[in-house]
Design a protein around this motif. Sequence first.
Motif, PDB file in Angstrom:
ATOM      1  N   ALA A   1      31.713  12.516  28.591  1.00  0.00           N
ATOM      2  CA  ALA A   1      32.493  11.779  27.596  1.00  0.00           C
ATOM      3  C   ALA A   1      31.649  10.754  26.862  1.00  0.00           C
ATOM      4  CB  ALA A   1      33.682  11.092  28.273  1.00  0.00           C
ATOM      5  N   ALA A   2      30.591  10.246  27.526  1.00  0.00           N
ATOM      6  CA  ALA A   2      29.749   9.214  26.918  1.00  0.00           C
ATOM      7  C   ALA A   2      28.622   9.783  26.068  1.00  0.00           C
ATOM      8  CB  ALA A   2      29.162   8.326  28.017  1.00  0.00           C
ATOM      9  N   ARG A   3      28.577  11.095  25.908  1.00  0.00           N
ATOM     10  CA  ARG A   3      27.478  11.694  25.142  1.00  0.00           C
ATOM     11  C   ARG A   3      27.447  11.209  23.700  1.00  0.00           C
ATOM     12  NH1 ARG A   3      27.943  18.035  27.151  1.00  0.00           N
ATOM     13  NH2 ARG A   3      26.940  17.729  29.192  1.00  0.00           N
ATOM     14  N   SER A   4      28.621  11.089  23.097  1.00  0.00           N
ATOM     15  CA  SER A   4      28.654  10.791  21.665  1.00  0.00           C
ATOM     16  C   SER A   4      28.976   9.340  21.352  1.00  0.00           C
ATOM     17  CB  SER A   4      29.674  11.693  20.967  1.00  0.00           C
ATOM     18  OG  SER A   4      30.961  11.526  21.543  1.00  0.00           O
ATOM     19  N   GLY A   5      29.309   8.550  22.381  1.00  0.00           N
ATOM     20  CA  GLY A   5      29.641   7.160  22.114  1.00  0.00           C
ATOM     21  C   GLY A   5      30.198   6.480  23.344  1.00  0.00           C
ATOM     22  N   PRO A   6      30.541   5.196  23.212  1.00  0.00           N
ATOM     23  CA  PRO A   6      31.130   4.470  24.343  1.00  0.00           C
ATOM     24  C   PRO A   6      32.417   5.151  24.794  1.00  0.00           C
ATOM     25  CG  PRO A   6      30.522   2.974  22.570  1.00  0.00           C
ATOM     26  CD  PRO A   6      30.404   4.356  22.008  1.00  0.00           C
ATOM     27  N   VAL A   7      32.732   4.999  26.072  1.00  0.00           N
ATOM     28  CA  VAL A   7      33.922   5.641  26.618  1.00  0.00           C
ATOM     29  C   VAL A   7      34.673   4.649  27.495  1.00  0.00           C
ATOM     30  CG1 VAL A   7      32.626   6.563  28.591  1.00  0.00           C
ATOM     31  CG2 VAL A   7      34.802   7.606  27.957  1.00  0.00           C
ATOM     32  N   THR A   8      35.993   4.696  27.401  1.00  0.00           N
ATOM     33  CA  THR A   8      36.865   3.949  28.299  1.00  0.00           C
ATOM     34  C   THR A   8      37.849   4.939  28.903  1.00  0.00           C
ATOM     35  OG1 THR A   8      36.675   1.879  27.069  1.00  0.00           O
ATOM     36  CG2 THR A   8      38.577   2.119  28.521  1.00  0.00           C
ATOM     37  N   ALA A   9      37.953   4.924  30.229  1.00  0.00           N
ATOM     38  CA  ALA A   9      38.807   5.899  30.904  1.00  0.00           C
ATOM     39  C   ALA A   9      39.433   5.271  32.138  1.00  0.00           C
ATOM     40  CB  ALA A   9      37.999   7.136  31.297  1.00  0.00           C
ATOM     41  N   THR A  10      40.559   5.822  32.536  1.00  0.00           N
ATOM     42  CA  THR A  10      41.182   5.435  33.798  1.00  0.00           C
ATOM     43  C   THR A  10      40.581   6.283  34.910  1.00  0.00           C
ATOM     44  OG1 THR A  10      43.256   4.818  32.707  1.00  0.00           O
ATOM     45  CG2 THR A  10      43.343   5.247  35.071  1.00  0.00           C
ATOM     46  N   VAL A  11      40.028   5.642  35.909  1.00  0.00           N
ATOM     47  CA  VAL A  11      39.390   6.354  37.008  1.00  0.00           C
ATOM     48  C   VAL A  11      40.214   6.191  38.275  1.00  0.00           C
ATOM     49  CG1 VAL A  11      37.103   6.046  35.981  1.00  0.00           C
ATOM     50  CG2 VAL A  11      37.947   4.374  37.648  1.00  0.00           C
ATOM     51  N   SER A  12      39.887   6.981  39.271  1.00  0.00           N
ATOM     52  CA  SER A  12      40.623   6.923  40.531  1.00  0.00           C
ATOM     53  C   SER A  12      40.378   5.594  41.228  1.00  0.00           C
ATOM     54  CB  SER A  12      40.172   8.063  41.446  1.00  0.00           C
ATOM     55  OG  SER A  12      38.826   7.858  41.859  1.00  0.00           O
ATOM     56  N   PRO A  13      41.320   5.162  42.065  1.00  0.00           N
ATOM     57  CA  PRO A  13      41.082   3.940  42.846  1.00  0.00           C
ATOM     58  C   PRO A  13      39.804   4.015  43.675  1.00  0.00           C
ATOM     59  CG  PRO A  13      43.387   4.583  42.977  1.00  0.00           C
ATOM     60  CD  PRO A  13      42.674   5.700  42.282  1.00  0.00           C
ATOM     61  N   LEU A  14      39.475   5.203  44.185  1.00  0.00           N
ATOM     62  CA  LEU A  14      38.258   5.346  44.994  1.00  0.00           C
ATOM     63  C   LEU A  14      37.020   5.083  44.154  1.00  0.00           C
ATOM     64  CD1 LEU A  14      37.013   6.113  47.727  1.00  0.00           C
ATOM     65  CD2 LEU A  14      36.919   8.480  46.901  1.00  0.00           C
TER      66      LEU A  14
END
Length: 316
Positions: free
Chosen positions: A64-77
Amino acid sequence: MSAQTDIEPVATTFRAIGTDHTILATDPDALEPAVRLAQQHLADLDVAASRFRSDSEVSGLARAARSGPVTATVSPLLASYVQAALQTAQVTDGLVDFTVGAAVVAAGYDADIEIVRARTSGPADLPDSLAGRHSLVPGWRHVRLDGHRLSLPRGCVIDLGASAKAHAADVIAAALAAALPGRFLVNLGGDIATNGAAAQGGWRIGIEDADGSTLQTIETRTGTTAVTTSSTRHRHWLRDGIPGHHIVDPRTGEVARSPWAQVTCVAETALLANAASTASIVLGSEAPAWLTARGIPARLDSLQGDSTTTPGWPAP
């Protein structure tokens, strides 16, 4: 590293996330459920944080970060392990930085170590995310974690290799103490966390050389003590006649050129001990003074075979 206690423990060794792990228990009946708990946690961690699995969360973030900054919801782990990596970066002033993933790939460590070692020539194929990069190490200060929302800069490849095993040892040791009777020692590929009262004796931990010989045995007497070793001689390879290993200096983006073959540190948690031992490999000749200033007992073994210790490290 190897370990034992005054009460003869029972032990099981198993392989996961590319290395061998050992669980020791003072209560024989607790060993099997302890191993199951550890195996499940490491399996979940692999799905979340492995750079070598295309279906992991970390690999998805890199794409997802290949083309630019990314913000995502990740797992609690994954969020908890990124938080541990941020703590590691902070306490080492960035000497241990989990945004070095692209630099580690560029050095050749882009697959399981057995595959990397089997190669004899040519650079590793770099992922598209590195095309047009301005830096192999974006820097941990450019990462944001708000709860489970993780923001990464463009081209960032997360590598939790410098903190994940150590943090996992702490997490598993705490979980075993809460769920099962007796005392435990959790050794995840050289990152050791212990728990339980030491009234009947502490753990004796052998500091091993790369060839498996024991350099020194130390003994823990506190309720919870962690010991970790960072080495340039376990995850290493040769490419076009040039040696490489998995520890990158984030200040340069290059494999750390260190006088130390391995560094072993003692701390309250495996995460902090590993942060110190890895930072010492990066610091090189400055490491003894850095460790001393922070009150960290350590043994530093040089490539020539001699050793240096800092105050608080037990005498042989």
